[in-house]
Design an enzyme around this catalytic site. Sequence first.
Site, PDB file in Angstrom:
ATOM      1  CG  HIS A 197       2.240   0.008   4.418  1.00  0.00           C
ATOM      2  ND1 HIS A 197       1.993  -0.954   5.375  1.00  0.00           N
ATOM      3  CD2 HIS A 197       1.062   0.658   4.220  1.00  0.00           C
ATOM      4  CE1 HIS A 197       0.731  -0.896   5.753  1.00  0.00           C
ATOM      5  NE2 HIS A 197       0.135   0.074   5.072  1.00  0.00           N
ATOM      6  CG  HIS A 202      -4.213   2.733  -0.855  1.00  0.00           C
ATOM      7  ND1 HIS A 202      -4.966   1.827  -0.147  1.00  0.00           N
ATOM      8  CD2 HIS A 202      -3.424   3.357   0.067  1.00  0.00           C
ATOM      9  CE1 HIS A 202      -4.651   1.894   1.143  1.00  0.00           C
ATOM     10  NE2 HIS A 202      -3.724   2.825   1.304  1.00  0.00           N
ATOM     11  CG  HIS A 233      -3.340   7.438   2.579  1.00  0.00           C
ATOM     12  ND1 HIS A 233      -3.194   7.414   3.945  1.00  0.00           N
ATOM     13  CD2 HIS A 233      -3.128   6.168   2.146  1.00  0.00           C
ATOM     14  CE1 HIS A 233      -2.901   6.192   4.335  1.00  0.00           C
ATOM     15  NE2 HIS A 233      -2.847   5.411   3.264  1.00  0.00           N
ATOM     16  CG  ASP A 263      -2.013  -0.961   1.232  1.00  0.00           C
ATOM     17  OD1 ASP A 263      -2.126  -1.716   0.248  1.00  0.00           O
ATOM     18  OD2 ASP A 263      -2.776  -0.996   2.214  1.00  0.00           O
TER      19      ASP A 263
END
Length: 246
Positions: free
Chosen positions: A195, A100, A104, A49
């Site tokens: 990540h 994603h 964010h 991610d």
Amino acid sequence: MTCAWRWAAGLAAGLALYIGLPYLLVQRGGLGVIQRGDPRGRQVALTFDDGPDPESTPAVLDALRAAGVRASFFILPQRARRHPLLLQRLLDEGHEVLPHAHRHQHAWTLLPWAAFRDPLLATRDVSRLTGTGVRFQRPPHGAYTLATLLGQRAAGVTGVHWTVEARDWAADATPESVRAEVRRQVQPGGVIVLHDAGPGARTTPAALPAILRDLHDRDFEVVQLRDLRGARPGTLRDVWANLRGR
């Protein structure tokens, strides 16, 4: 019941429907999202991610290439636009590139309209950047609201959660702790989340070669989500099993 109490009761009921049920059924229970594949095989899906990031994603890609592994990357479109050569490397090396988020931000902190639009915008942007259709999306922190679910449905994507969270983002994480978490949690059919940018990038690039060696030594086949056999959206029966801690 006074007006204030009625208002408070209505607010509580609304939050339970908007956040509580998605948290319990989807985030915890896996309803309607991809969380695992066939537990009778030896496959695991490896996902990343928050990238791409020129400071950390290249080291992740180097480790994957050295091990002959392809993974799934849930990217932030604005970062991909800033680093087109890095996005192109992801595609050239055969990795699965997925949305994603447009922003964010934890879904619980977004207004409903913003939470609804985020999967739509992220899916649209990633599809344009890659020139391919998109099947899956993972929201930041794996967090859902009712608006998030409706936005994914409108975007035509299925949410993706995980079975292995290595906590590479934790302030006290080290490459050794991340490796140990993956080794402890991984099971056949699992989905691993790491990540390649953000806080997790402090530890994951250094941990990844050892993680890949561990998986190889345990005879796991590491694949992308699109190649994970038996992966399907969770059902109510899966929710019951997950909440019981299967």
